[in-house]
Design an enzyme around this catalytic site. Structure first.
Site, PDB file in Angstrom:
ATOM      1  N   HIS A 173      18.351  54.557  44.209  1.00 44.71           N
ATOM      2  CA  HIS A 173      17.246  54.022  45.001  1.00 44.71           C
ATOM      3  C   HIS A 173      17.580  54.005  46.480  1.00 44.71           C
ATOM      4  O   HIS A 173      16.711  54.199  47.327  1.00 44.71           O
ATOM      5  CB  HIS A 173      16.886  52.614  44.521  1.00 44.71           C
ATOM      6  CG  HIS A 173      15.811  52.612  43.482  1.00 44.71           C
ATOM      7  ND1 HIS A 173      15.684  51.624  42.537  1.00 44.71           N
ATOM      8  CD2 HIS A 173      14.809  53.479  43.241  1.00 44.71           C
ATOM      9  CE1 HIS A 173      14.642  51.881  41.765  1.00 44.71           C
ATOM     10  NE2 HIS A 173      14.106  53.001  42.170  1.00 44.71           N
TER      11      HIS A 173
ATOM     12  N   GLU B 222      15.497  69.907  32.012  1.00 44.15           N
ATOM     13  CA  GLU B 222      16.539  68.981  32.457  1.00 44.15           C
ATOM     14  C   GLU B 222      17.795  69.102  31.610  1.00 44.15           C
ATOM     15  O   GLU B 222      18.874  68.697  32.040  1.00 44.15           O
ATOM     16  CB  GLU B 222      16.040  67.535  32.372  1.00 44.15           C
ATOM     17  CG  GLU B 222      14.748  67.282  33.125  1.00 44.15           C
ATOM     18  CD  GLU B 222      14.116  65.971  32.713  1.00 44.15           C
ATOM     19  OE1 GLU B 222      14.290  64.974  33.430  1.00 44.15           O
ATOM     20  OE2 GLU B 222      13.462  65.954  31.647  1.00 44.15           O
TER      21      GLU B 222
ATOM     22  N   ASP C  15      18.595  65.340  36.573  1.00 42.84           N
ATOM     23  CA  ASP C  15      19.203  65.258  35.246  1.00 42.84           C
ATOM     24  C   ASP C  15      19.900  66.557  34.872  1.00 42.84           C
ATOM     25  O   ASP C  15      20.941  66.535  34.215  1.00 42.84           O
ATOM     26  CB  ASP C  15      18.145  64.913  34.188  1.00 42.84           C
ATOM     27  CG  ASP C  15      18.077  63.412  33.915  1.00 42.84           C
ATOM     28  OD1 ASP C  15      19.134  62.767  33.925  1.00 42.84           O
ATOM     29  OD2 ASP C  15      16.973  62.894  33.717  1.00 42.84           O
TER      30      ASP C  15
ATOM     31  N   CYS D 117      10.948  69.617  40.617  1.00 40.22           N
ATOM     32  CA  CYS D 117      10.505  68.253  40.913  1.00 40.22           C
ATOM     33  C   CYS D 117      11.673  67.302  41.115  1.00 40.22           C
ATOM     34  O   CYS D 117      11.480  66.103  41.264  1.00 40.22           O
ATOM     35  CB  CYS D 117       9.574  67.721  39.828  1.00 40.22           C
ATOM     36  SG  CYS D 117      10.352  67.521  38.219  1.00 40.22           S
TER      37      CYS D 117
END
Length: 538
Positions: free
Chosen positions: A164, A391, A415, A462
């Protein structure tokens, strides 16, 4: 940055269990309120991040654990500390989106404990002068509300590119490097040059290096200011630049920043802390609110990506020894198909009658059979365009079989990088492996790009790798047809890719995949790009 709130110890309490429970409840409720207020003030992704943390502070299972510990003799302080630590270990074990949030729970606990002890909440030190903030890590609540007039750059010794801290720093446009272990040796008053583009920290740089960095920053700002409109290469080859979002608020912000649509709509926030899945009607209402921001534009929705954790007990099984490699993503949804059917039905209802071009994708797909299962079920329930996320390495290796069974594919580089190197992206000790520039990752992306081109299937990116302007050029050269990122990164990426033709992007991609390390790949591409790019690196 020192932590002013020490961890409490398990000392005998002097209050009754009822009194301690009331204190704990008030502290957690007040902490949740403060987190939401900070999020609302910051807006964008920060609002959804802090709202998710607030929901965790209010989680009923956490409250039950706290109360049980108090009844066994713990103080409110220690009960919150121990219960939150257990909650953190649970989330970390399940991996995925919720696993990434585990590290943030320590800050929630410290804020609640500080309130109980009458101490100031942990935060960033104040300064009358601009400074570079160096910390072990920074809590989302602090990153979201940094004073950009004073904080020139952020450097942390822990964390990774998908933490984050990193995501919020990118959204706020903060120069930031995370997981820089060498920063622990820095001291107050040191003169430091932070080059986030190249991931370097230079102590006591000579004046000519500083002057060159200032010049480059000014040039990049000028290029960014002049960049507008749809993403494209120098030869006019279109590369739509999309946004990663997680809520209606971040959707509005992405639209305002010029995103050409959404490449990743994370739906997990709708489910966090819920005892049961939201109804079809509840989900559809939120989806409609998001879709309304992108008329005649693509919105790619990822169905629920979760694993074995208590807040989503309605979906996942308890007791897995290694849930990060267990039933998560599509595996969990397929095992509880009613949850998946409800979400697909809600998405189809929300898309009906709207102007957005809604597409839906499944997370953590491993095989061609899983891809076909999801596409067929989505079509059955009214979703016209259904794709899968790449992923898991097996999905990329078998791309020639997976791609024909999907309407599109989207590569989640976060990932994918983690699984390629068997390195937990939440651990600072292996943060050095979390580098999508590594040829091992790029070669898998190339395989998917080739399969997409052969079968006429779009290939999107993405993961946060798309937010790296120079890497974005390489990704296009590897076959990416769209790029999705934090909306604040769109202007930089748009400006960068516009300086190269498709042939040049392919040539840079070939240089990257031929290297033997992430560092060698980036350095070689940067050197080759310097001959084409009018902006010289410092």
């Amino acid at each position: 940055m020192p932590d002013p709130v020490p961890d409490p110890t398990d000392t005998p309490r002097t209050r009754t269990a009822e009194e301690e429970t009331a204190r704990a409840t008030e502290a957690l409720t007040a902490t949740a309120t403060q987190l939401r207020e900070r999020g609302q003030a910051a807006g964008g992704t920060a609002a959804e991040v802090l709202d998710a943390l607030a929901m965790m502070a209010e989680d009923p299972s956490l409250a039950t654990d706290v109360q049980q510990r108090i009844e066994k003799g713990a103080t409110a302080e220690f009960a919150i500390f121990a219960a939150m630590d257990a909650f953190r270990e649970l989330l970390a074990g399940m991996g995925g989106y919720l696993g990434e949030r585990a590290g943030d729970l320590g800050d929630v606990a410290r804020r609640a404990i500080a309130r109980l002890q009458g101490l100031p909440a942990p935060g960033v030190p104040e300064s009358e002068h601009p400074f570079i903030l160096v910390a072990r890590d920074l809590a989302p609540a602090d990153t979201a509300t940094l004073d950009l007039d004073h904080v020139l750059a952020l450097v942390t010794t822990e964390g990774g590119p998908t933490s984050h801290t990193a995501i919020l720093a990118r959204e706020k446009g903060i120069t930031a490097i995370v997981g820089a272990l060498q920063a622990a040796e820095l001291n107050d008053g040191d003169l430091v040059l932070v080059d986030a583009e190249n991931g370097t920290i230079e102590l006591d740089p000579p004046q000519e290096r500083i002057d060159l960095a200032v010049q480059r920053t000014a040039t990049l700002q000028a290029i960014r200011a002049a960049s507008s409109g749809p993403g494209h290469l120098a030869d006019g080859h279109a590369v739509p630049l999309l946004a990663n979002i997680g809520s209606p608020e971040s959707a509005r912000e992405a639209a305002a920043r010029g995103a050409e649509g959404v490449g990743l709509f994370r739906t997990e926030v709708l489910f966090l802390g819920a005892e049961k899945a939201p109804s079809v009607e509840e989900q559809a209402a939120t989806y409609r609110e998001v879709f309304a921001n992108f008329p005649r534009q693509k919105v790619v929705v990822r169905v629920l990506d979760a694993g074995a954790d208590k807040p989503l007990a309605f979906l996942t099984d308890a007791g897995e020894e290694n849930p990060a490699l267990g039933r998560r993503g599509l595996r969990a949804l397929a095992a509880h198909e009613e949850v998946l059917r409800d979400q697909l039905t809600a998405l189809a209802q929300a898309a009906e009658g709207g102007e957005a071009e809604v597409q839906v994708m499944a997370p953590m797909v491993s095989t061609a059979q899983e891809a076909r299962y999801f596409r067929d079920l989505a079509h059955e329930l009214g979703i016209r365009v259904a794709g899968v996320m790449v992923e898991v390495p097996s999905c990329a290796i078998m791309a020639d079989h997976v791609v024909p069974n999907a309407d599109f594919v989207s590569i989640g580089t976060n990932d994918l990088t983690q699984y390629v190197f068997a390195a937990d992206r939440l651990l600072g000790s292996v943060a050095g492996f979390q580098n999508p520039w590594h040829p091992a990752v790029l070669r898998l992306i190339q395989q998917v790009g080739v399969a997409g081109a052969e079968h006429g299937v779009p290939v999107g990116i993405c993961g946060e790798a798309a937010a790296d302007p120079l890497l974005a050029v390489v990704l296009v050269g590897l076959g990416a047809t769209t790029l999705s990122m934090s909306s604040t990164s769109i202007a930089d990426v748009r400006a960068e890719i516009a300086q190269y033709t498709l042939d040049e992007a392919r040539a840079l991609a070939a240089i990257a995949v031929a290297a033997d390390s992430a560092e060698a790949a980036r350095d070689a591409v940067a050197a080759a790009a310097d001959e084409l790019d009018p902006v010289e690196a410092p």
